[in-house]
Design a protein around this motif. Structure first.
Motif, PDB file in Angstrom:
ATOM      1  N   ILE A  27      33.748  22.662   7.695  1.00 16.57           N
ATOM      2  CA  ILE A  27      33.397  22.933   9.082  1.00 16.57           C
ATOM      3  C   ILE A  27      32.096  22.651   9.317  1.00 16.57           C
ATOM      4  CG2 ILE A  27      33.129  24.978  10.694  1.00 16.57           C
ATOM      5  CD1 ILE A  27      35.060  26.643   8.868  1.00 16.57           C
ATOM      6  N   ASP A  28      32.066  21.843  10.262  1.00 16.74           N
ATOM      7  CA  ASP A  28      30.528  21.309  10.943  1.00 16.74           C
ATOM      8  C   ASP A  28      30.326  22.398  12.116  1.00 16.74           C
ATOM      9  OD1 ASP A  28      30.640  19.428   8.798  1.00 16.74           O
ATOM     10  OD2 ASP A  28      31.421  17.786  10.573  1.00 16.74           O
ATOM     11  N   ARG A  58      18.522  27.659  20.846  1.00 17.55           N
ATOM     12  CA  ARG A  58      17.691  27.818  21.729  1.00 17.55           C
ATOM     13  C   ARG A  58      18.016  26.839  23.034  1.00 17.55           C
ATOM     14  NH1 ARG A  58      12.782  24.918  22.468  1.00 17.55           N
ATOM     15  NH2 ARG A  58      13.445  23.618  20.626  1.00 17.55           N
ATOM     16  N   GLY A  59      17.556  27.444  24.115  1.00 17.84           N
ATOM     17  CA  GLY A  59      17.644  26.807  25.436  1.00 17.84           C
ATOM     18  C   GLY A  59      18.905  26.144  25.619  1.00 17.84           C
ATOM     19  N   ILE A  60      18.860  25.009  25.921  1.00 16.01           N
ATOM     20  CA  ILE A  60      20.252  24.185  26.099  1.00 16.01           C
ATOM     21  C   ILE A  60      20.957  23.510  25.182  1.00 16.01           C
ATOM     22  CG2 ILE A  60      19.342  23.620  28.570  1.00 16.01           C
ATOM     23  CD1 ILE A  60      18.692  20.677  27.543  1.00 16.01           C
ATOM     24  N   GLU A  61      20.634  24.007  23.949  1.00 12.90           N
ATOM     25  CA  GLU A  61      21.459  23.326  22.669  1.00 12.90           C
ATOM     26  C   GLU A  61      22.911  23.967  22.970  1.00 12.90           C
ATOM     27  OE1 GLU A  61      19.585  23.518  18.550  1.00 12.90           O
ATOM     28  OE2 GLU A  61      18.892  25.415  19.466  1.00 12.90           O
ATOM     29  N   ALA A  62      23.670  23.016  22.632  1.00 14.34           N
ATOM     30  CA  ALA A  62      25.014  23.331  22.744  1.00 14.34           C
ATOM     31  C   ALA A  62      25.726  23.820  21.711  1.00 14.34           C
ATOM     32  CB  ALA A  62      25.764  22.052  23.206  1.00 14.34           C
ATOM     33  N   PRO A  63      26.420  25.046  21.757  1.00 17.03           N
ATOM     34  CA  PRO A  63      27.165  25.516  20.441  1.00 17.03           C
ATOM     35  C   PRO A  63      28.213  24.721  20.110  1.00 17.03           C
ATOM     36  CG  PRO A  63      26.942  27.348  22.201  1.00 17.03           C
ATOM     37  CD  PRO A  63      26.398  25.739  22.723  1.00 17.03           C
ATOM     38  N   VAL A  64      28.382  24.188  18.947  1.00 19.37           N
ATOM     39  CA  VAL A  64      29.440  23.369  18.560  1.00 19.37           C
ATOM     40  C   VAL A  64      29.910  23.690  17.068  1.00 19.37           C
ATOM     41  CG1 VAL A  64      30.067  21.235  17.742  1.00 19.37           C
ATOM     42  CG2 VAL A  64      28.277  21.478  19.637  1.00 19.37           C
ATOM     43  N   VAL A  65      31.291  23.839  16.995  1.00 20.12           N
ATOM     44  CA  VAL A  65      31.996  24.235  15.561  1.00 20.12           C
ATOM     45  C   VAL A  65      33.072  23.470  15.638  1.00 20.12           C
ATOM     46  CG1 VAL A  65      33.175  26.054  16.592  1.00 20.12           C
ATOM     47  CG2 VAL A  65      32.888  25.962  14.150  1.00 20.12           C
ATOM     48  N   ILE A  66      33.161  22.455  14.249  1.00 23.72           N
ATOM     49  CA  ILE A  66      34.303  21.412  14.370  1.00 23.72           C
ATOM     50  C   ILE A  66      34.824  21.624  12.774  1.00 23.72           C
ATOM     51  CG2 ILE A  66      34.874  18.963  14.179  1.00 23.72           C
ATOM     52  CD1 ILE A  66      32.210  18.591  15.758  1.00 23.72           C
ATOM     53  N   PRO A  67      36.084  22.399  12.786  1.00 22.82           N
ATOM     54  CA  PRO A  67      37.061  22.348  11.612  1.00 22.82           C
ATOM     55  C   PRO A  67      37.630  20.821  11.203  1.00 22.82           C
ATOM     56  CG  PRO A  67      37.475  23.906  13.152  1.00 22.82           C
ATOM     57  CD  PRO A  67      36.796  23.111  13.953  1.00 22.82           C
ATOM     58  N   VAL A  68      37.187  20.654   9.987  1.00 25.24           N
ATOM     59  CA  VAL A  68      37.725  19.207   9.666  1.00 25.24           C
ATOM     60  C   VAL A  68      38.768  19.342   8.651  1.00 25.24           C
ATOM     61  CG1 VAL A  68      36.917  16.992   8.525  1.00 25.24           C
ATOM     62  CG2 VAL A  68      35.344  18.068  10.225  1.00 25.24           C
ATOM     63  N   THR A  69      39.868  18.582   9.020  1.00 24.19           N
ATOM     64  CA  THR A  69      40.939  18.674   7.978  1.00 24.19           C
ATOM     65  C   THR A  69      41.375  17.318   7.560  1.00 24.19           C
ATOM     66  OG1 THR A  69      43.050  19.580   7.525  1.00 24.19           O
ATOM     67  CG2 THR A  69      42.884  19.189   9.607  1.00 24.19           C
ATOM     68  N   VAL A  70      41.806  16.877   6.757  1.00 26.88           N
ATOM     69  CA  VAL A  70      42.510  15.365   6.398  1.00 26.88           C
ATOM     70  C   VAL A  70      43.811  15.577   6.054  1.00 26.88           C
ATOM     71  CG1 VAL A  70      40.229  14.747   4.970  1.00 26.88           C
ATOM     72  CG2 VAL A  70      42.085  15.973   3.606  1.00 26.88           C
ATOM     73  N   ASP A  71      44.323  16.768   6.517  1.00 23.75           N
ATOM     74  CA  ASP A  71      46.099  16.721   6.627  1.00 23.75           C
ATOM     75  C   ASP A  71      46.522  15.961   7.943  1.00 23.75           C
ATOM     76  OD1 ASP A  71      48.594  17.452   6.510  1.00 23.75           O
ATOM     77  OD2 ASP A  71      48.186  19.403   6.652  1.00 23.75           O
ATOM     78  N   ALA A  72      46.800  14.875   7.501  1.00 23.99           N
ATOM     79  CA  ALA A  72      47.075  13.855   8.808  1.00 23.99           C
ATOM     80  C   ALA A  72      48.556  14.177   9.514  1.00 23.99           C
ATOM     81  CB  ALA A  72      47.275  12.605   8.247  1.00 23.99           C
ATOM     82  N   ASP A  73      49.239  15.030   8.826  1.00 20.25           N
ATOM     83  CA  ASP A  73      50.633  15.281   9.316  1.00 20.25           C
ATOM     84  C   ASP A  73      50.600  16.679  10.618  1.00 20.25           C
ATOM     85  OD1 ASP A  73      50.589  17.812   8.254  1.00 20.25           O
ATOM     86  OD2 ASP A  73      52.001  17.216   6.717  1.00 20.25           O
ATOM     87  N   GLY A  74      49.236  17.134  10.730  1.00 18.94           N
ATOM     88  CA  GLY A  74      49.258  18.167  11.695  1.00 18.94           C
ATOM     89  C   GLY A  74      49.880  19.493  11.583  1.00 18.94           C
ATOM     90  N   ALA A  95      46.430  22.414  16.063  1.00 21.16           N
ATOM     91  CA  ALA A  95      45.585  21.973  14.849  1.00 21.16           C
ATOM     92  C   ALA A  95      45.099  20.423  15.218  1.00 21.16           C
ATOM     93  CB  ALA A  95      46.618  21.763  13.869  1.00 21.16           C
ATOM     94  N   GLY A  96      46.038  19.655  15.672  1.00 22.30           N
ATOM     95  CA  GLY A  96      45.412  18.029  16.218  1.00 22.30           C
ATOM     96  C   GLY A  96      44.189  18.005  16.975  1.00 22.30           C
ATOM     97  N   THR A  97      44.194  18.797  17.927  1.00 24.89           N
ATOM     98  CA  THR A  97      42.902  18.975  18.863  1.00 24.89           C
ATOM     99  C   THR A  97      41.637  19.463  18.229  1.00 24.89           C
ATOM    100  OG1 THR A  97      44.418  19.032  20.588  1.00 24.89           O
ATOM    101  CG2 THR A  97      42.118  19.715  21.318  1.00 24.89           C
ATOM    102  N   VAL A  98      42.126  20.669  17.455  1.00 25.66           N
ATOM    103  CA  VAL A  98      40.795  21.141  16.821  1.00 25.66           C
ATOM    104  C   VAL A  98      40.348  20.322  15.733  1.00 25.66           C
ATOM    105  CG1 VAL A  98      39.960  23.413  15.268  1.00 25.66           C
ATOM    106  CG2 VAL A  98      41.656  23.627  17.349  1.00 25.66           C
ATOM    107  N   SER A  99      41.105  19.757  15.084  1.00 28.29           N
ATOM    108  CA  SER A  99      40.474  19.086  14.061  1.00 28.29           C
ATOM    109  C   SER A  99      39.819  17.658  14.413  1.00 28.29           C
ATOM    110  CB  SER A  99      41.352  18.710  12.889  1.00 28.29           C
ATOM    111  OG  SER A  99      42.522  17.848  13.468  1.00 28.29           O
ATOM    112  N   VAL A 100      39.982  17.127  15.494  1.00 26.33           N
ATOM    113  CA  VAL A 100      39.399  16.055  16.082  1.00 26.33           C
ATOM    114  C   VAL A 100      38.405  16.408  16.960  1.00 26.33           C
ATOM    115  CG1 VAL A 100      39.743  14.319  17.737  1.00 26.33           C
ATOM    116  CG2 VAL A 100      41.660  14.559  16.192  1.00 26.33           C
ATOM    117  N   THR A 101      38.409  17.390  17.788  1.00 26.59           N
ATOM    118  CA  THR A 101      37.294  17.663  18.922  1.00 26.59           C
ATOM    119  C   THR A 101      36.433  19.002  18.800  1.00 26.59           C
ATOM    120  OG1 THR A 101      38.668  18.966  20.373  1.00 26.59           O
ATOM    121  CG2 THR A 101      38.576  16.556  20.580  1.00 26.59           C
ATOM    122  N   GLY A 102      37.101  20.056  17.953  1.00 25.41           N
ATOM    123  CA  GLY A 102      36.348  21.198  17.480  1.00 25.41           C
ATOM    124  C   GLY A 102      36.239  21.996  18.980  1.00 25.41           C
ATOM    125  N   CYS A 103      35.254  22.755  19.029  1.00 25.61           N
ATOM    126  CA  CYS A 103      34.948  23.510  20.111  1.00 25.61           C
ATOM    127  C   CYS A 103      33.469  23.327  20.343  1.00 25.61           C
ATOM    128  CB  CYS A 103      35.074  25.199  19.905  1.00 25.61           C
ATOM    129  SG  CYS A 103      36.857  25.806  19.423  1.00 25.61           S
TER     130      CYS A 103
END
Length: 111
Positions: A27-28, A58-74, A95-103
């Motif tokens: 998770i990044d 702080r300030g305008i920093e964007a909250p970002v969380v990106i779960p990364v999975t190498v399970d290509a079959d989704g 699962a496919g969207t989250v592992s590519v774009t995160g939140c």
């Protein structure tokens, strides 16, 4: 007007990242530090799910969380969520969207 912009840039806020599902390899997430144009991302390898982390940004920093999975079959469920004061700022649950774009969310300071 200038004073308001300066205040927003220096104001701190907390967000909570949540990741649920069957399995992720890492998770990044924006842990604070860096700046709005180049946030400092931290990585947690092989986290136990469900995973939750509260960070101060702080300030305008964007909250970002990106779960990364190498399970290509989704296969398997995977979701991520960003919360601020109990309110959902961003949520993805495919699962496919989250592992590519995160939140990713807009800073609640300016949003």
């Amino acid at each position: 007007m200038v004073e308001e912009v300066d205040r927003q840039l220096d104001e701190e806020y907390e967000v909570t990242y949540e990741v649920t599902g069957e399995k992720v390899d890492s998770i990044d997430f924006n842990a604070g530090g860096g700046d709005a144009a180049d946030p400092k991302l931290e990585t947690v390898d092989n986290p136990t799910l469900p995973w939750k982390k509260t960070v101060r940004l702080r300030g305008i920093e964007a909250p970002v969380v990106i779960p990364v999975t190498v399970d290509a079959d989704g296969s398997g469920d995977l979701s991520c969520k960003i919360l601020h004061k109990g309110r959902t700022l961003a949520e993805e649950s495919d699962a496919g969207t989250v592992s590519v774009t995160g939140c990713v969310a807009v800073s609640p300071i300016v949003g």
